[in-house]
Design a protein around this motif. Structure first.
Motif, PDB file in Angstrom:
ATOM      1  N   ARG A  41      16.168  39.570  42.175  1.00  0.00           N
ATOM      2  CA  ARG A  41      17.099  38.866  40.914  1.00  0.00           C
ATOM      3  C   ARG A  41      18.303  39.578  41.001  1.00  0.00           C
ATOM      4  N   LEU A  42      19.430  38.759  40.850  1.00  0.00           N
ATOM      5  CA  LEU A  42      20.732  39.406  40.814  1.00  0.00           C
ATOM      6  C   LEU A  42      21.356  39.059  39.399  1.00  0.00           C
ATOM      7  N   THR A  43      21.646  39.864  38.741  1.00  0.00           N
ATOM      8  CA  THR A  43      22.214  39.822  37.159  1.00  0.00           C
ATOM      9  C   THR A  43      23.654  40.514  37.434  1.00  0.00           C
ATOM     10  N   ARG A  44      24.753  39.448  36.825  1.00  0.00           N
ATOM     11  CA  ARG A  44      25.924  39.895  37.032  1.00  0.00           C
ATOM     12  C   ARG A  44      26.318  41.176  36.069  1.00  0.00           C
ATOM     13  N   LYS A  45      27.280  41.961  36.550  1.00  0.00           N
ATOM     14  CA  LYS A  45      27.431  43.230  36.081  1.00  0.00           C
ATOM     15  C   LYS A  45      28.293  42.782  34.875  1.00  0.00           C
ATOM     16  N   GLU A  46      28.353  43.474  33.505  1.00  0.00           N
ATOM     17  CA  GLU A  46      28.978  43.171  32.417  1.00  0.00           C
ATOM     18  C   GLU A  46      30.344  43.125  32.726  1.00  0.00           C
ATOM     19  N   ASP A  47      30.980  44.239  33.473  1.00  0.00           N
ATOM     20  CA  ASP A  47      32.288  44.169  33.798  1.00  0.00           C
ATOM     21  C   ASP A  47      32.392  43.839  35.380  1.00  0.00           C
ATOM     22  N   TYR A  48      32.407  42.633  35.899  1.00  0.00           N
ATOM     23  CA  TYR A  48      32.473  42.554  37.300  1.00  0.00           C
ATOM     24  C   TYR A  48      33.858  42.238  37.864  1.00  0.00           C
ATOM     25  N   SER A  49      35.019  42.573  37.097  1.00  0.00           N
ATOM     26  CA  SER A  49      36.284  42.328  37.989  1.00  0.00           C
ATOM     27  C   SER A  49      36.459  43.794  38.571  1.00  0.00           C
ATOM     28  N   LEU A  50      36.962  43.676  39.783  1.00  0.00           N
ATOM     29  CA  LEU A  50      37.312  45.009  40.623  1.00  0.00           C
ATOM     30  C   LEU A  50      38.624  45.577  40.395  1.00  0.00           C
ATOM     31  N   PRO A  51      38.798  46.664  40.159  1.00  0.00           N
ATOM     32  CA  PRO A  51      40.021  47.410  39.799  1.00  0.00           C
ATOM     33  C   PRO A  51      40.872  47.698  41.470  1.00  0.00           C
ATOM     34  N   CYS A  52      40.774  46.436  42.258  1.00  0.00           N
ATOM     35  CA  CYS A  52      41.472  46.602  43.236  1.00  0.00           C
ATOM     36  C   CYS A  52      41.682  45.088  43.782  1.00  0.00           C
ATOM     37  N   ASP A  53      42.478  44.679  44.855  1.00  0.00           N
ATOM     38  CA  ASP A  53      42.638  43.331  45.122  1.00  0.00           C
ATOM     39  C   ASP A  53      41.249  42.733  45.892  1.00  0.00           C
ATOM     40  N   GLU A  54      40.553  41.716  45.098  1.00  0.00           N
ATOM     41  CA  GLU A  54      39.275  41.425  45.646  1.00  0.00           C
ATOM     42  C   GLU A  54      39.216  40.726  46.890  1.00  0.00           C
ATOM     43  N   LYS A  55      40.345  40.049  47.491  1.00  0.00           N
ATOM     44  CA  LYS A  55      40.366  39.512  48.552  1.00  0.00           C
ATOM     45  C   LYS A  55      40.460  40.365  49.608  1.00  0.00           C
ATOM     46  N   LEU A  56      41.380  41.644  49.263  1.00  0.00           N
ATOM     47  CA  LEU A  56      41.437  42.444  50.423  1.00  0.00           C
ATOM     48  C   LEU A  56      40.011  43.398  50.329  1.00  0.00           C
ATOM     49  N   PHE A  57      39.447  43.426  49.522  1.00  0.00           N
ATOM     50  CA  PHE A  57      38.139  44.025  49.423  1.00  0.00           C
ATOM     51  C   PHE A  57      37.030  43.520  50.241  1.00  0.00           C
ATOM     52  N   PHE A  58      36.862  42.043  50.027  1.00  0.00           N
ATOM     53  CA  PHE A  58      35.882  41.433  51.114  1.00  0.00           C
ATOM     54  C   PHE A  58      36.604  41.601  52.407  1.00  0.00           C
ATOM     55  N   ARG A  59      37.772  41.840  52.747  1.00  0.00           N
ATOM     56  CA  ARG A  59      38.220  41.847  54.340  1.00  0.00           C
ATOM     57  C   ARG A  59      37.972  43.247  54.678  1.00  0.00           C
ATOM     58  N   VAL A  60      38.117  44.253  53.688  1.00  0.00           N
ATOM     59  CA  VAL A  60      37.800  45.623  54.305  1.00  0.00           C
ATOM     60  C   VAL A  60      36.412  45.826  54.529  1.00  0.00           C
ATOM     61  N   VAL A  61      35.294  45.270  53.610  1.00  0.00           N
ATOM     62  CA  VAL A  61      34.024  45.422  53.953  1.00  0.00           C
ATOM     63  C   VAL A  61      33.685  44.806  55.208  1.00  0.00           C
ATOM     64  N   LYS A  62      33.956  43.589  55.448  1.00  0.00           N
ATOM     65  CA  LYS A  62      33.550  42.789  56.429  1.00  0.00           C
ATOM     66  C   LYS A  62      34.182  43.401  57.736  1.00  0.00           C
ATOM     67  N   THR A  63      35.465  43.888  57.886  1.00  0.00           N
ATOM     68  CA  THR A  63      35.974  44.306  58.962  1.00  0.00           C
ATOM     69  C   THR A  63      35.182  45.880  59.354  1.00  0.00           C
ATOM     70  N   ALA A  64      34.883  46.627  58.410  1.00  0.00           N
ATOM     71  CA  ALA A  64      34.214  47.835  58.412  1.00  0.00           C
ATOM     72  C   ALA A  64      32.892  47.642  59.062  1.00  0.00           C
ATOM     73  N   PHE A  65      32.373  46.731  58.680  1.00  0.00           N
ATOM     74  CA  PHE A  65      30.872  46.480  59.404  1.00  0.00           C
ATOM     75  C   PHE A  65      30.904  45.669  60.564  1.00  0.00           C
ATOM     76  N   GLN A  66      31.926  45.142  60.726  1.00  0.00           N
ATOM     77  CA  GLN A  66      31.833  44.443  62.219  1.00  0.00           C
ATOM     78  C   GLN A  66      31.744  45.668  63.444  1.00  0.00           C
ATOM     79  N   GLN A  67      32.192  46.826  63.126  1.00  0.00           N
ATOM     80  CA  GLN A  67      32.194  47.730  64.218  1.00  0.00           C
ATOM     81  C   GLN A  67      31.355  49.007  63.301  1.00  0.00           C
ATOM     82  N   ARG A  68      30.058  48.761  62.969  1.00  0.00           N
ATOM     83  CA  ARG A  68      29.374  49.894  62.179  1.00  0.00           C
ATOM     84  C   ARG A  68      29.303  51.054  62.641  1.00  0.00           C
ATOM     85  N   ARG A  69      29.243  51.369  63.800  1.00  0.00           N
ATOM     86  CA  ARG A  69      28.861  52.480  64.633  1.00  0.00           C
ATOM     87  C   ARG A  69      30.148  53.242  64.520  1.00  0.00           C
ATOM     88  N   LYS A  70      31.412  52.679  64.223  1.00  0.00           N
ATOM     89  CA  LYS A  70      32.631  53.608  64.325  1.00  0.00           C
ATOM     90  C   LYS A  70      33.087  53.927  62.897  1.00  0.00           C
TER      91      LYS A  70
END
Length: 268
Positions: free
Chosen positions: A191-220
Motif C-alpha cells: 500500500r502506498l499512502t501519499r505523504k501529507e506534504d508531498y511537494s519536494l523542496p527542490c526541482d522535482e524534474k531534476l530530482f527524477f533525473r538525478v536519481v535515475k542517473t545515479a542508479f544507472q551506475q550504482r556501483r560507482k
C-alpha cells in the motif's frame, strides 16, 4: 445460491501477463487495504473476471475498472451489470484519465500484470496530485523493491522515487497456488499512502533525473556517476559525492538535488 465465478470463461493470456486470482479471501483482503481517505472513486487496473471487483463494489466508494482484454470486458459486462457504465476498455498506460476523473482524486488498486507493474507505478507518480492512495499485488521482488530502504541490495530508482511522495508498506505475501495459471514466483501486496506534504523542496524534474542517473551506475560513487551534470570541483568535494547511490536515503537524494540545482545554471 450465488454463482461461483467460472475461471475458465476467460482464458488467461500470457502476452497480457494475466494470472487470475482464485482465492476469495485474499481478494477481500486486498480490497480491505484501501483506507478510503480523501477520495470518492477507485480505479481497478486489470480486473479480469472481477474477483477483486466484487469486494470493491461493496464499499462506500464508486468503482471504475480499466481492462484492455476484450474477453474480460465482455465477461464483466455480463456478470456485473451495475458496473458496465464504468468499465473503461482501455490500455491504462496510454489512457488519459482526466477523461474519466477530470481533476477529481481517485485511488488505484489491482492485481497488476507483472509485465507492466513498474510502469503502472511510474504513471501513478506522474499523477500523484490526484492519487492519494494506491494498493495492490505485484511480483514479490518488485513489491519488496518499492518498499526497501537504503542499504538494501534491491533499493533503487523505484524505491527512491516512490518513497519521495508516498509512504510505502509491504503488507503480505501471496503464494503462486492461488492463481490460475500459477505464476512461477510469489506475489506481494503493498500500500502506498501519499505523504501529507508531498511537494519536494527542490526541482522535482531534476530530482527524477538525478536519481535515475545515479542508479544507472550504482556501483560507482556519485562523484563519478553524476559527471554528466558538469558539477563544480567545489561541489564534488562534498562528502555526499563520495557515496554510492544505495547509501543515500530519500531525504539525502533531495538534499543532493538541491546541491546540484544551486551549483549549475537552470535550463528552461
Amino acid at each position: 445460491m450465488a454463482q461461483k465465478p467460472n475461471n475458465h470463461q476467460v482464458k488467461a493470456k500470457k502476452f497480457l501477463g494475466q494470472h487470475f486470482l482464485e482465492d476469495e479471501t485474499i481478494a477481500e483482503q486486498i480490497a480491505d487495504t484501501l483506507q478510503l481517505n480523501g477520495y470518492k472513486n477507485v480505479l481497478e487496473i486489470g480486473p479480469g473476471m472481477g474477483v477483486l471487483t466484487k469486494y470493491l463494489l461493496k464499499k462506500p466508494i464508486t468503482t471504475y475498472v480499466v481492462e484492455i482484454d476484450t474477453e474480460s470486458v465482455d465477461y464483466l459486462k455480463n456478470n456485473y451489470l451495475n458496473l458496465a457504465p464504468r468499465i473503461l476498455e482501455q490500455d491504462f498506460l496510454k489512457y488519459d484519465l482526466s477523461k474519466t476523473f477530470k481533476d477529481e482524486p481517485f485511488a488505484i488498486i489491482g492485481n497488476f500484470p507483472y509485465n507492466i507493474s513498474t510502469q503502472i507505478v511510474f504513471k501513478t507518480l506522474e499523477l500523484r496530485d490526484q492519487i492519494p492512495e494506491f494498493s495492490g499485488m505485484f511480483q514479490k521482488e518488485v513489491a519488496a523493491r518499492i518498499c526497501s530502504k537504503e542499504g538494501s541490495k534491491v533499493y533503487g530508482i523505484l524505491s527512491v522515487l516512490t518513497q519521495a511522495f508516498y509512504n510505502a508498506e509491504y503488507l503480505f505475501t501471496v503464494p503462486p497456488t492461488v492463481f490460475n495459471p500459477p505464476p512461477k514466483v510469489d506475489s506481494g501486496v503493498l500500500r502506498l499512502t501519499r505523504k501529507e506534504d508531498y511537494s519536494l523542496p527542490c526541482d522535482e524534474k531534476l530530482f527524477f533525473r538525478v536519481v535515475k542517473t545515479a542508479f544507472q551506475q550504482r556501483r560507482k560513487t556519485l562523484r563519478n556517476s553524476l559527471k554528466t551534470f558538469n558539477l563544480s570541483d567545489n561541489l564534488k568535494a562534498n562528502v555526499i559525492f563520495g557515496k554510492r547511490p544505495e547509501q543515500l536515503n530519500v531525504s539525502q537524494f533531495i538534499e543532493l538535488t538541491s546541491f546540484i540545482e544551486n551549483d549549475t545554471p537552470k535550463v528552461d
